[in-house]
Design an enzyme around this catalytic site. Structure first.
Site, short mmCIF file in Angstrom:
data_model
loop_
_atom_site.label_atom_id
_atom_site.label_comp_id
_atom_site.label_asym_id
_atom_site.label_seq_id
_atom_site.Cartn_x
_atom_site.Cartn_y
_atom_site.Cartn_z
N TYR A 1 0.85 -1.18 0.00
CA TYR A 1 0.00 0.00 0.00
C TYR A 1 0.89 1.23 0.00
O TYR A 1 1.77 1.36 0.85
CB TYR A 1 -0.91 0.02 1.24
CG TYR A 1 -1.80 1.24 1.28
CD1 TYR A 1 -3.06 1.21 0.69
CD2 TYR A 1 -1.37 2.42 1.86
CE1 TYR A 1 -3.87 2.33 0.69
CE2 TYR A 1 -2.17 3.55 1.86
CZ TYR A 1 -3.42 3.50 1.28
OH TYR A 1 -4.22 4.62 1.27
N TRP B 1 2.19 5.08 -2.42
CA TRP B 1 2.28 5.88 -3.64
C TRP B 1 3.69 5.78 -4.23
O TRP B 1 4.25 6.75 -4.72
CB TRP B 1 1.98 7.34 -3.32
CG TRP B 1 0.58 7.64 -2.93
CD1 TRP B 1 -0.21 6.97 -2.06
CD2 TRP B 1 -0.20 8.74 -3.41
NE1 TRP B 1 -1.44 7.59 -1.94
CE2 TRP B 1 -1.46 8.68 -2.76
CE3 TRP B 1 0.03 9.77 -4.29
CZ2 TRP B 1 -2.47 9.60 -2.98
CZ3 TRP B 1 -0.97 10.71 -4.52
CH2 TRP B 1 -2.21 10.62 -3.88
#
Length: 794
Positions: free
Chosen positions: A119, A121
């Protein structure tokens, strides 16, 4: 005397790079980024691009294994995670260890005992996205315990199908466009502000930045903005937004006070509420305090949400004032102004990252319905303006496929993304999630890549304790970040600057080219998982016979098959980017959220059980959750200003997104480090708040509550309301022996409590603290130092 010949000139190479905060041109030579320039297709350049210069610092250079784990095997001295040397080993040795451990856990304990946590970016490249790589690997391996949702928008994601019959992301793509706002909106009321730095970032790749331009055009067109929130600078000062300081977490109470005024003043659009909404009678009874029977009809008084919701008190402006801290006269005035003007009601995602975070999004939709402006040009309901850069684009962004990911395997459970600690703490314990009930598995192995849970998770001291329970933790990670330091096996992964990829950035597609060779012995995630798959017997199935660069051409040709006007692959890579043919600039296409439904509710119904906007949900009622009633409502959070906990901890902590980095990425780099105060994360507070505690500008202070503490550098600023303090998330977690974070990570203070059993999202923005001057010599920050490293055989 002879003269040495001139040294050969260094060749400077220019390549394109797509990131979550924009696209750039990078000038590089000999593996070093010399300059980060604005992409020619982008009218603005994000300063976060300067972080890209620091990709080679603080790197994991070789595969490394925690000393005790290597010596004594799985489960050894797990309390030493984060406090013990690592032993550097060869790639073959590390991959053999990981493959054997995956096979052992799966064989002895079952697939559910492996948690595939990916999880974050990490990359805006479509192929290099770590989560896609890991999900493909884990699902082809037979599956594992998985996660669903996001920390960013979990409560909203869960709620949208019940409210309007569509998913959150589908609704986001249909938001009213900026061009319509400039033409038709008179009043733009923003709960949670419209922070400029957030509006320069988009998950999956930020396209050309147009937010600031549209904001300026809207202001020139006469749009008035209202900033409802604890921070005045959640709006650019040039916009001249009216600031309505509100106690954080009380937005629903303000909305109820506005709705009550609209109803009692005869300003509610009763016709719209009947023709386009389901459940107005129940919500109206809650607003007017007409009692449980009037609001909930046939539901028994012993129903779980009965005692959690106040059905007897009229939600007047005076009542709302007592909760929000905003004067009743101001609430009534705003209600009448909203009814008199074409009004757009907008929510930032911060409003739903709080206890009962489903309620602000539901109540704001109810407010827009009471105004009767849903589906009208420039009016009605909006969300995520000020949260990400592509909101209001008026069109669906161009999509490039990524690495194909199989469907989840049946059997292993799926948890809400923010319930990691609960899962690790309570094997076998039941959990509720969006109408379903399951049991937490007994996790023996955690495999994490592409993110940093010691940034985005709440109550980090509690997470540290739970993190000791698995027998093995494997991490793919470029840097010696907090999660790498707390792993058993660390596999050094490349950054986007060290691999080729394809980035999709709304209206453009970017051919991302490697700037440098991999640092040390780092390898890309595809290389890592392909070799693990080979050891586990499904290597050909994972790769399908393709190298990473061959996959890029495959996925581009999939895109080109659906978009034949796109150039051939070699031409695309040569040019470096392409603008999506036929797409207008962000914000220009005309689009109005729910316009077709408003015009013809009978022939264009929503995909809800009633076909209308649901202000009452029979489905949610049937779940029987005591923390999420079947209609939007004010529900007391576990702590708030003026309520529970405020007698001991009188300040509300606002832990927003940082301006000088993306989440926790590159916290060690110059842009982030330049913002530090006394070597740690700054905490902003009102001068009066500081004076009452004898705190001066630049002083080291201690923020604390019953959950933990952190140190920060004080910044005095009257843009913060006196009852609040603000510290951005993302400082690399650096706990002292007593658990105090020396670097200033606010998630040592936040509570790990789900928004409700419906969404199980994070409640980070429900957090009370106290602040005091730190006495004595502040301890040094050590989170940017690599752990002690040894070579095998030393």
């Amino acid at each position: 005397m002879t003269t040495a010949p001139d040294a050969p000139a260094t060749t400077v190479r220019t390549t394109a790079m797509a990131t979550h905060y924009g696209s750039f041109l990078l000038d590089s030579a000999d593996g070093e980024v010399l300059d980060v320039r604005r992409h020619p297709a982008d009218p603005e350049r994000s300063q976060l691009g300067e972080s890209l210069r620091h990709f080679a610092e603080n790197r994991v250079m070789r595969p490394a294994v925690r000393q005790s784990w290597l010596r004594d095997g799985p489960g050894a001295a797990t309390h030493l995670r984060g406090h013990e040397p690592f032993v550097e080993v060869s790639w073959d040795h590390a991959l053999d260890l990981v493959a054997a451990e995956l096979d052992r856990v799966r064989s002895q304990h079952g697939r559910s005992s492996i948690f595939g946590g990916s999880y974050g970016w990490g990359s805006a490249g479509r192929f290099g996205l770590a989560s896609s790589q890991q999900h493909r690997f884990m699902r082809l391996a037979g599956g594992c315990t998985d996660q669903k949702g996001t920390y960013s928008s979990a409560a909203a994601e869960a709620l949208f199908p019940y409210m309007v019959g569509m998913g959150y992301h589908a609704a986001l793509a249909r938001q009213t466009s900026w061009s319509v706002i400039c033409e038709s909106t008179e009043l733009f009321v923003c709960f949670g502000g419209m922070r400029a730095t957030n509006s320069h970032v988009t998950y999956g790749g930020q396209g050309p930045h147009h937010h600031n331009d549209w904001l300026g055009r809207a202001r020139k067109a006469g749009v008035e903005f209202v900033n409802v929130g604890p921070l005045r600078d959640d709006f650019d000062p040039a916009v001249g937004a009216r600031w309505l300081p509100i106690r954080p977490g009380t937005d629903v109470a303000l909305m109820l006070g506005i709705i009550h005024t609209l109803v009692t003043d005869g300003l509610a659009d009763e016709e719209f509420l009947v023709t386009h909404c389901h459940g107005w009678a129940q919500l109206r009874a809650h607003v007017l305090g007409e009692g449980f029977a009037a609001a909930c009809g046939d539901w028994d008084s012993a129903t779980p949400w009965r005692d959690a919701v106040d059905y007897d008190t009229p939600k007047t402006a005076e009542w709302a004032a007592s909760v929000t801290g905003i004067e009743a006269a101001g609430i009534r005035s705003l209600a009448r102004e909203m009814a008199a003007k074409r009004t757009l009601v907008n929510l930032s995602l911060s409003t739903q990252r709080a206890h009962h975070g489903e309620q602000p999004y539901w109540m704001a939709l109810a407010l827009a319905c009471v105004l009767g402006q849903v589906g009208l040009p420039g009016g009605g309901y909006a969300f995520s303006f000020g949260t990400q850069g592509n909101t209001g684009a008026g069109q669906v962004r161009v999509r490039v496929p990524g690495l194909p990911v199989p469907m989840r395997q049946p059997g292993p459970p799926v948890i809400a993304v923010s319930r990691i600690t609960e899962m690790l703490e309570g094997p076998g314990e039941p959990f509720d999630f969006d109408g379903h009930r399951g049991r937490f598995p007994d996790i023996k192995l955690v495999y994490w890549s592409g993110g940093n849970p010691f940034h985005h998770h709440q109550d980090l001291n509690r997470l540290v304790r739970a993190w000791q329970r698995p027998e093995t933790i494997v991490v793919n990670e470029p840097f010696w970040s907090p999660v790498a330091r707390r792993a058993d096996i660390v596999l050094p992964a490349t950054t986007p600057l060290e691999r080729n990829d394809i980035g999709g950035a709304e209206t453009m597609i970017v051919a991302m080219s490697a700037v440098a060779e991999p640092v040390g012995e780092s390898r890309d995630d595809y290389w890592i998982f392909a070799r693990l798959a080979e050891r586990l017997g499904f290597g050909e199935k994972f790769t399908e016979g393709h190298t990473a660069d061959e996959w890029l051409e495959v996925i581009y040709e999939i895109h080109r098959a659906a978009n034949p006007e796109s150039p051939p692959y070699e031409e695309f890579r040569r040019d470096g980017y392409l603008m999506a043919p036929g797409m207008a600039l962000m914000g220009e296409p005309r689009q109005v959220f729910l316009e077709a439904f408003r015009a013809a509710p009978a022939t264009k119904p929503l995909r809800t059980p009633s076909g209308r906007i649901e202000l009452w949900s029979e489905a949610i009622a049937g779940y029987g959750y005591d923390d999420c009633p079947p209609h939007p409502a004010w529900m007391e959070p576990f702590e708030r200003l003026g309520g529970a906990g405020s007698d001991r901890f009188p300040l509300h902590l606002v832990s927003n997104q940082p301006a000088a980095r993306l989440h926790s990425q590159y916290d060690h780099a110059a842009p982030s480090q330049a913002t530090k105060v006394a070597g740690r994360e700054p905490v902003r507070m009102h001068p009066d708040t500081a004076a009452a505690r004898d705190i001066s500008d630049g002083a080291v202070v201690r923020l604390f509550n019953d959950r933990g503490a952190c140190l920060a550098g004080a910044v005095l600023d009257d843009a913060v309301m006196p009852e609040a303090v603000q510290i951005s998330t993302g400082a690399w977690y650096d706990p002292a022996p007593d658990g105090t974070c020396r670097a200033g990570n606010p998630n040592t203070l936040t509570a790990d409590v789900g928004t409700s059993r419906l969404a199980q999202g994070p409640s980070a923005h429900t957090c009370l603290v106290e602040v005091e001057l730190f006495e004595g010599e502040p301890p040094p920050v050590e989170s940017y130092l690599p752990p002690e490293l040894m070579r095998l055989g030393d």
